[in-house]
Design a protein around this motif. Structure first.
Motif, PDB file in Angstrom:
ATOM      1  N   LEU A  22       0.827  -1.215   0.000  1.00  0.00           N
ATOM      2  CA  LEU A  22       0.000   0.000   0.000  1.00  0.00           C
ATOM      3  C   LEU A  22       0.861   1.264   0.000  1.00  0.00           C
ATOM      4  O   LEU A  22       0.606   2.200  -0.775  1.00  0.00           O
ATOM      5  CB  LEU A  22      -0.922   0.003   1.226  1.00  0.00           C
ATOM      6  CG  LEU A  22      -1.760   1.276   1.431  1.00  0.00           C
ATOM      7  CD1 LEU A  22      -2.672   1.516   0.234  1.00  0.00           C
ATOM      8  CD2 LEU A  22      -2.577   1.182   2.713  1.00  0.00           C
ATOM      9  N   THR A  59      -4.163   1.261  -5.913  1.00  0.00           N
ATOM     10  CA  THR A  59      -3.997   1.787  -4.560  1.00  0.00           C
ATOM     11  C   THR A  59      -5.290   1.652  -3.769  1.00  0.00           C
ATOM     12  O   THR A  59      -5.292   1.209  -2.610  1.00  0.00           O
ATOM     13  CB  THR A  59      -3.584   3.269  -4.607  1.00  0.00           C
ATOM     14  OG1 THR A  59      -2.532   3.429  -5.537  1.00  0.00           O
ATOM     15  CG2 THR A  59      -3.137   3.757  -3.237  1.00  0.00           C
ATOM     16  N   LEU A  63      -5.901  -0.648  -0.416  1.00  0.00           N
ATOM     17  CA  LEU A  63      -6.349  -0.005   0.818  1.00  0.00           C
ATOM     18  C   LEU A  63      -7.578  -0.723   1.382  1.00  0.00           C
ATOM     19  O   LEU A  63      -7.651  -0.993   2.591  1.00  0.00           O
ATOM     20  CB  LEU A  63      -6.673   1.465   0.547  1.00  0.00           C
ATOM     21  CG  LEU A  63      -7.276   2.235   1.728  1.00  0.00           C
ATOM     22  CD1 LEU A  63      -6.255   2.400   2.849  1.00  0.00           C
ATOM     23  CD2 LEU A  63      -7.790   3.609   1.284  1.00  0.00           C
ATOM     24  N   LEU A 133      -2.552   9.058   6.578  1.00  0.00           N
ATOM     25  CA  LEU A 133      -2.251   7.626   6.729  1.00  0.00           C
ATOM     26  C   LEU A 133      -0.971   7.421   7.531  1.00  0.00           C
ATOM     27  O   LEU A 133      -0.906   6.565   8.418  1.00  0.00           O
ATOM     28  CB  LEU A 133      -2.122   6.978   5.354  1.00  0.00           C
ATOM     29  CG  LEU A 133      -3.411   6.465   4.705  1.00  0.00           C
ATOM     30  CD1 LEU A 133      -3.141   5.970   3.291  1.00  0.00           C
ATOM     31  CD2 LEU A 133      -4.053   5.354   5.535  1.00  0.00           C
TER      32      LEU A 133
END
Length: 381
Positions: A22, A59, A63, A133
């Motif tokens: 990720l 992506t 996630l 994040l």
């Protein structure tokens, strides 16, 4: 029969690998913050957006899989963090909604808001998603303000197991400079990977002439913030637990001890960091566009090793700052043996999924993208 602890460790390894993949794929977010620095004309903006736009769903998918994996394998962490620190997770979710909306609407017929509106959405996603994040993941090392009461399951009222202890609900994470340092490190790493990816995927003389300058400008702050986080964590105390009594206690230099006591993880960590730096150096010093593969592989290995430092060697994966004994570990926070074992059978198909991703990636990136290809494309972001 496979033990419960073996299954817990197996699933922590899988989540650690997903975390590494990720973070590597955040090059999409990093590239979105470079639209106006690498591109100076509308055609160059469109070329960059389409080069990275072809990967945004990778992506997003990873996630979702990462979050789903946490939900299924370690539901106590999922319910505590997502249910307590919800302002942070809601902000992250909003950033990704804006990204999906932007890619699907920027060049859509009838767009009355203009391309720059959706390019602004991509910029918000590129900055917000990476910083938030990184900051959220840092709290796995630094802790959160929650308490856990398993006895509440049997209560007639208020049977919620975990509860956040302040009104900030996760926003207080920015008060710890270690969290901010990792958030900024992830942001600048995403920009470094974005530069390297665009160098590898785009065939445009003007854009390529700006690669090295932008790479150096972003690599320096990345190294500074990454070192600041790693050094501060290694010198900090951590939350450990007794494998027999399961009682949590504070241990000075816990993560440094983990690094020393797990030499294979230490080797992975050092190798990963060197690969990232090697990918940057080879791009700066030589005329090559292959730096993304060194830096990308290094990113996956480094993050993988950091998650192993976090979850193994009797370490809490989510320390509680409000009540030490409420700290979550892979042993007290996992699903049942039946659930973990069933999911483990399903996980045997993971190599097939990875092979499919590799195949589709190669098919998409078979040739470098240029302006001629954009003008002949029917679907343009």
């Amino acid at each position: 029969m496979i033990s419960q602890l073996a299954l817990q460790q197996y699933w922590w390894i899988i989540l650690s690998l997903l975390a590494g993949i990720l973070v590597f794929l955040l090059f999409v977010q990093g590239g979105q913050t470079l639209i106006y620095t690498l591109g100076k004309t509308e055609k160059e903006h469109t070329l960059i957006i389409n080069a990275i736009g072809r990967k945004w769903e990778f992506t997003f998918t990873v996630l979702v899989v990462f979050g789903a994996g946490f939900f299924a394998s370690f539901p106590l962490f999922y319910s505590t963090s997502f249910g307590g620190a919800y302002w942070v997770w809601m902000a992250i979710l909003l950033c990704f909604v804006l990204q999906a909306f932007a890619y699907e609407s920027r060049n859509k017929a009838g767009n009355v808001y203009g391309p720059k509106t959706f390019e602004t959405f991509l910029l918000i996603n590129g900055i917000g998603a990476t910083v938030l994040l990184g900051t959220a993941v840092a709290t796995l090392f630094t802790g959160g303000n929650f308490i856990i009461r398993f006895d509440n399951i049997a209560a007639d009222q208020n049977f919620t197991i975990s509860r956040w202890t302040n009104a900030a609900h996760g926003l207080e994470a920015v008060l710890d400079l270690r969290n901010v340092a990792l958030g900024l490190a992830v942001f600048f790493l995403a920009r470094v990977l974005g530069v390297l990816y665009i160098a590898n995927a785009v065939d445009n003389t003007e854009i390529n002439s700006r690669i090295k300058k932008n790479l150096l400008v972003n690599a320096i702050p990345f190294v500074v913030f990454f070192l600041a986080f790693v050094i501060s964590i290694m010198l900090s105390q951590g939350t450990a637990y007794d494998p027999q009594t399961k009682m949590a206690f504070i241990e000075k230099f816990k993560y440094f001890h983990n690094l020393i006591q797990m030499p294979l993880v230490a080797v992975l960590f050092v190798a990963g960091v060197l690969l990232v730096l090697g990918g940057i150096a080879v791009t700066l010093l030589k005329e090559t566009d292959k730096g993304i593969w060194y830096a990308g592989t290094g990113t996956i290995v480094t993050v993988f090793a950091m998650f192993l430092l976090l979850g193994f060697n009797h370490t809490a994966i989510y320390p509680s700052l409000a009540d030490l004994q409420s700290s979550i570990t892979i042993e007290n926070g996992s699903s049942s043996h039946y659930t973990l074992l069933t999911m483990s059978y399903v996980s045997l198909f993971v190599p097939v999924v990875i092979a499919y991703i590799f195949y589709t990636w190669r098919a998409i990136n078979n040739n470098k993208m240029d302006s001629v290809e954009i003008e002949s494309e029917h679907h343009v972001y």
